[in-house]
Design a protein around this motif. Structure first.
Motif, short mmCIF file in Angstrom:
data_model
loop_
_atom_site.label_atom_id
_atom_site.label_comp_id
_atom_site.label_asym_id
_atom_site.label_seq_id
_atom_site.Cartn_x
_atom_site.Cartn_y
_atom_site.Cartn_z
N GLY A 133 39.88 19.61 36.85
CA GLY A 133 39.26 20.16 35.65
C GLY A 133 40.26 20.85 34.74
O GLY A 133 40.23 20.67 33.52
N LEU A 134 41.18 21.63 35.34
CA LEU A 134 42.21 22.30 34.55
C LEU A 134 42.98 21.27 33.73
O LEU A 134 43.23 21.43 32.54
CB LEU A 134 43.22 23.01 35.45
CG LEU A 134 42.73 24.10 36.37
CD1 LEU A 134 43.87 24.65 37.19
CD2 LEU A 134 42.11 25.19 35.54
N HIS A 193 52.13 24.95 24.96
CA HIS A 193 52.63 24.06 26.01
C HIS A 193 51.53 23.80 27.03
O HIS A 193 50.85 24.74 27.45
CB HIS A 193 53.84 24.70 26.69
CG HIS A 193 54.54 23.75 27.61
ND1 HIS A 193 54.08 23.51 28.88
CD2 HIS A 193 55.63 22.97 27.44
CE1 HIS A 193 54.88 22.62 29.45
NE2 HIS A 193 55.82 22.28 28.60
N PRO A 194 51.33 22.53 27.42
CA PRO A 194 50.21 22.21 28.32
C PRO A 194 50.21 23.04 29.59
O PRO A 194 49.15 23.46 30.07
CB PRO A 194 50.43 20.74 28.64
CG PRO A 194 51.30 20.22 27.59
CD PRO A 194 52.06 21.35 26.99
N LEU A 238 47.45 27.22 32.82
CA LEU A 238 47.40 28.52 33.47
C LEU A 238 46.22 29.34 32.92
O LEU A 238 45.48 29.95 33.69
CB LEU A 238 48.70 29.28 33.28
CG LEU A 238 48.66 30.66 33.92
CD1 LEU A 238 48.68 30.55 35.43
CD2 LEU A 238 49.77 31.55 33.45
N TRP A 239 46.04 29.32 31.61
CA TRP A 239 44.94 30.11 31.04
C TRP A 239 43.59 29.63 31.54
O TRP A 239 42.70 30.43 31.86
CB TRP A 239 45.00 30.09 29.51
CG TRP A 239 46.07 31.02 29.00
CD1 TRP A 239 47.24 30.67 28.40
CD2 TRP A 239 46.07 32.45 29.08
NE1 TRP A 239 47.98 31.78 28.12
CE2 TRP A 239 47.29 32.90 28.51
CE3 TRP A 239 45.17 33.40 29.59
CZ2 TRP A 239 47.63 34.24 28.42
CZ3 TRP A 239 45.51 34.74 29.50
CH2 TRP A 239 46.72 35.15 28.93
N VAL A 240 43.43 28.31 31.63
CA VAL A 240 42.16 27.79 32.13
C VAL A 240 42.00 28.17 33.60
O VAL A 240 40.91 28.55 34.06
CB VAL A 240 42.06 26.27 31.92
CG1 VAL A 240 40.69 25.77 32.30
CG2 VAL A 240 42.35 25.91 30.48
N ALA A 241 43.10 28.09 34.35
CA ALA A 241 43.03 28.46 35.77
C ALA A 241 42.63 29.92 35.92
O ALA A 241 41.85 30.28 36.80
CB ALA A 241 44.39 28.22 36.43
N ILE A 242 43.14 30.77 35.01
CA ILE A 242 42.80 32.19 35.07
C ILE A 242 41.29 32.36 34.84
O ILE A 242 40.62 33.12 35.57
CB ILE A 242 43.63 32.97 34.02
CG1 ILE A 242 45.07 33.11 34.53
CG2 ILE A 242 43.03 34.35 33.76
CD1 ILE A 242 46.02 33.77 33.56
N ALA A 243 40.75 31.60 33.88
CA ALA A 243 39.31 31.67 33.64
C ALA A 243 38.55 31.33 34.91
O ALA A 243 37.55 31.96 35.28
CB ALA A 243 38.92 30.71 32.51
N SER A 244 39.06 30.32 35.61
CA SER A 244 38.37 29.87 36.81
C SER A 244 38.48 30.90 37.94
O SER A 244 37.49 31.18 38.64
CB SER A 244 39.00 28.53 37.18
OG SER A 244 38.76 28.21 38.47
N ILE A 245 39.64 31.52 38.08
CA ILE A 245 39.80 32.56 39.11
C ILE A 245 38.89 33.75 38.78
O ILE A 245 38.25 34.33 39.67
CB ILE A 245 41.27 33.01 39.20
CG1 ILE A 245 42.15 31.84 39.63
CG2 ILE A 245 41.43 34.15 40.19
CD1 ILE A 245 43.64 32.12 39.56
N ILE A 246 38.81 34.08 37.49
CA ILE A 246 37.93 35.18 37.07
C ILE A 246 36.49 34.89 37.50
O ILE A 246 35.78 35.76 38.00
CB ILE A 246 38.01 35.40 35.55
CG1 ILE A 246 39.36 36.05 35.19
CG2 ILE A 246 36.86 36.28 35.05
CD1 ILE A 246 39.58 36.20 33.70
N MET A 247 36.07 33.62 37.35
CA MET A 247 34.69 33.27 37.73
C MET A 247 34.46 33.51 39.22
O MET A 247 33.39 33.94 39.63
CB MET A 247 34.38 31.82 37.38
CG MET A 247 34.11 31.56 35.93
SD MET A 247 32.86 32.63 35.20
CE MET A 247 31.37 32.02 36.00
#
Lengths: 604, 189
Positions: free
Chosen positions: A210-211, B13-14, B19-28
């Protein structure tokens, strides 16, 4: 493989930010392992997801054959079952423990391993880079890991089937306390631990995927590919990935807490329990807490399953109607609305858990709101094919079948979304009928549509059409014959998960109906095996694709070579000048996205 | 990998975006666990937990390490590679110290009767702090890889993206820790 060409940029020689498109490619031999096994090419990873998903689909469907034999013929014995299942079917009669393991595994496998990993994994990987104009995913390495974590999850789940105490048998939702207590049943012993660990690996895999999908779509589109020029497949896959990223971690928390409850004596979900003749020390836990955490994923999960197929159906329908998609922005908007609402309706699975009726009312309202974006989508699909110049390819038939099933299955959602009606039909066959039609069969039909449509891109050959038509008509008819009657059984109060109804005289009238459903299930199973045969036969012997754009489509994946190498395009990535749906415009059948807008030509 | 990084400039940069999306996911995930905490704290027999002082020391260590990695990131932007390397190593040592301190905190709690059985905040503490420590361990592994590459690589890399991704992640686990601490001090008391 004369069309193979591989883009290879010398590693280490590249300073970040320098354009190396096209000037570094040459023919390049890869080893078998790096090309087909530990591949970082998104197209190969897509095929890996697809073939693993198909293997899982066969296993999941075989479980349904086994339990349908039991439901349809509860008083008969099938000696061949003992040959295959051993102690789980002594004398050809299915052991009740095994029956519950079979329904649990059928649900887990179909929802997660086939319709999440097999579906999103396949088409997100295949289509995102190809349709947005990127050489590969944002992180090909993470993408490869995503598949291998899925593979690891698969291995663990398969091994759980061979445990002496049996696989997890507490239902795919794995509600505690049944799933939390070793003493509760034979299937609640090691089977649940395997299930939880496997699901944890699966969640890691989905998150890595997903990422990648989200950041690839947002960051790596080719020049000119604005968000509103994206094909709807990409929009759908984008919202799917966002839902997965936001909801799968919550299931991971639920699974971690459950693992602690099971093995380390915590009591997150357990309180005041008397089981197998002894009083447990657990106190202060709440099984409802698990239901909240589970359904916070569990409900978005059904949209994770259905959204990708909605995107693919929109795309394939437009191509095969030779008409632009009707209401592009409305389609995007309704995908967005579904995505938001999906995160806000989880408690409609819990109307009978003793929740506050006023709170239930809020969830009823939010649930019924989903009817609006769903209806918009159905309306737009119908208006897309309305007066179109329809090409009835197998893919198109599967799309039409998808819309039909989605309507039939979706309308009953309005019934059960009402908490008052849900109290009557909760845990009956009505629920089974509803979700199998609207997310099970519909998602399968959409997945088949995608496979028939993009098979030429994946393997450079076509699937056999005649077998495709047989596959479609038998599957569609079979799906209605299997699931439509279940609505009536559910309204009559027949509960789900029971393995033998012969003690209930009031349900005896459904005996022959159950037999019919079981027979149709077996027929549909074998016709789908025929599809699997078609798939593998066509990879090697199918009719060859002779043109780069066999369906006269506008999108970028058909501007690549017939068998694209890693990097997708030989030379520069094409620039995009228009949206993806210029069909039947200005007297032309179709205008590719790469063609510049002529002076005086109106945009869409 | 280089196919990707060579592709587009003037956008995020992709890898940074991932990383930012991963952070959102860890926050969830942590949001899921802390909401479970709130739900369960309303149930019967809830017991609070008293935090040992060790966790305050570990907080200080993690905050300092956040500072050192930020200075390290500034160093690589100015191409001061010796300073960059030594600051990375300091961060690594502080990161390991943090995990060790968390372990000491856990054993203090365990010795003072906070176990898995019964009802209360203790069970959540082990899981929340433990999962957080796992995320720090993930950062430590990434740091080790970066440091090893600095000392063994044949070509010198002045690529700042990696350092930026690393420092962003490190700040994130720092903030996550502060959130958990505030959560336990404020809601658990």
């Amino acid at each position: 493989m004369s069309n193979d060409s591989t883009i290879h940029v010398h590693e280490g020689a590249v300073e970040h930010g320098v354009h190396h498109d096209g000037d570094g490619h040459h023919h390049h031999k890869q080893s078998f392992v790096s090309k087909y096994i530990f591949s970082q090419d998104h197209k190969t990873i897509a095929k890996q997801f697809l073939i693993t998903g198909m293997a899982w689909a066969i296993v999941g469907a075989m479980f349904s054959i086994i339990f349908r034999l039991q439901i349809g013929y509860p008083d008969q014995t099938f000696p061949f079952l003992e040959t295959f299942l051993g102690k789980w079917a002594k004398g050809g009669k299915i052991d009740p423990e095994f029956y519950y393991a079979a329904v649990t595994m059928h649900g887990t496998i179909m929802v997660f391993f086939v319709l999440t990993a097999g579906l999103s994994g396949t088409f997100a990987n295949l289509l995102i880079p190809l349709q947005i104009g990127a050489r590969d995913m944002a992180s090909p390495f993470l993408n490869m890991l995503s598949y291998w974590f899925f593979f690891l999850a698969s291995i663990i789940m398969v091994s759980s089937l061979f445990l002496s105490t049996g696989a997890h048998s507490g239902g795919w939702t794995t509600y505690p306390p049944l799933s939390a207590l070793h003493e509760a049943s034979s299937g609640s012993k090691r089977g649940v631990d395997f299930w939880l660990v496997s699901m944890a690996m699966f969640i890691v895999s989905q998150l890595m995927g997903g990422l990648n999908y989200v950041s690839t779509i947002l960051n790596m589109r080719t020049k000119g590919m604005s968000m509103t020029r994206l094909p709807l497949t990409i929009w759908a896959l984008f919202f799917t990935a966002v839902l997965g990223i936001l909801s799968f971690p919550v299931l991971l928390s639920a699974a971690i807490l459950l693992l602690f409850d099971r093995n380390l004596g915590t009591s997150f979900y357990l309180s005041d329990i008397y089981v197998a003749g002894q009083i447990l020390p657990n106190e202060g836990g709440s099984p409802i807490l698990y239901q909240h955490l589970f359904w916070f994923l569990g409900h978005p999960e059904v949209y994770i399953v259905i959204l990708p197929t909605m995107g693919m159906v929109s795309e394939i329908m437009s191509i095969n109607s030779r008409k632009p998609i009707f209401g592009y922005m409305a389609m995007v908007g309704s995908l967005f609305a579904i995505c938001i609402l999906a995160l806000l309706v989880w408690a409609h699975h819990m109307f009978v858990s003793g929740m506050n009726p006023f709170l239930g009312g809020v969830f009823v309202l939010l649930t019924l709101l989903i009817a609006i974006p769903s209806a918009i989508k159905v309306f737009n699909w119908l208006t897309t094919i309305w007066r179109g110049n329809i090409r009835f390819t197998p893919a198109m038939l599967f799309c039409i079948g998808f819309v039909s099933i989605f309507i039939s299955g979706g309308l009953t959602g309005i019934w059960m979304g009402n908490s008052t009606i849900d109290i009557h039909i909760h845990d009956t066959y009505f629920i089974i009928a509803h979700f199998h039609l609207v997310m099970g069969v519909a998602a399968f039909l959409g997945m088949f549509a995608g496979i028939y449509h993009w098979f030429p891109k994946m393997f450079g050959r076509y699937l056999n059409n005649t077998l495709g038509y047989i596959h479609f008509w038998v599957t569609l008819t079979g799906a209605y014959l299997i699931f439509w009657p279940m609505h009536y059984m559910g309204l009559a109060g027949v509960p789900r998960r029971y393995l033998d109804f012969s003690l209930w005289t009031s349900f005896n009238k459904f005996d022959s109906l159950n037999k019919m459903i079981s027979i149709v299930t077996i027929i549909v199973f074998f016709v789908n095996l025929m599809f699997v045969f078609n798939f593998f036969y066509s990879i090697f012997k199918g009719r060859k694709v002779r043109t780069t754009n066999p369906w006269d489509a506008t999108t970028l994946e058909w501007t690549t070579p017939i068998n694209p190498g890693h990097g997708n395009w030989v030379g520069e990535i094409p620039e995009v000048h228009r949206w993806a749906y210029d069909y039947g415009k200005d007297g032309r059948d179709f205008i590719a996205q790469t063609e510049p807008v002529k002076p005086g030509e109106t945009g869409h | 990998m280089d196919i990707v990084s060579a592709q587009q400039d003037n956008k995020v940069h992709p890898h940074k975006f991932i990383l930012w999306v991963a952070i959102a996911s860890i926050i969830m995930m942590f949001a899921g666990l802390t909401s479970a905490y709130i739900v369960k704290s309303g149930q019967a027999n809830w017991q609070d937990v008293r935090l040992p002082n060790t966790f305050w020391y570990s907080t200080a260590v993690l905050l300092i390490s956040s500072l050192t990695i930020q200075v390290a990131y500034r160093a690589i932007k100015q191409r001061e590679m010796t300073q960059y390397r030594s600051l990375l190593i300091v961060t690594l040592v502080l990161g390991i110290a943090f995990v060790v301190l968390q372990g000491i905190g856990f054993s203090w709690l365990w010795a003072h009767g906070v176990h898995f059985d019964g009802a209360g905040a203790g069970q959540f503490l082990y899981i929340l702090f433990g999962l957080h420590a796992l995320h720090v361990v993930g950062g430590i592994i990434a740091l080790i890889i970066i440091i090893l590459k600095q000392y063994t690589g044949k070509t010198r890399s002045y690529n700042t993206v990696q350092a930026e991704v690393m420092s962003t992640y490190w700040h994130f686990v720092d903030f996550l820790w502060l959130y958990l601490l505030v959560f336990f001090v404020w809601i658990g008391k």
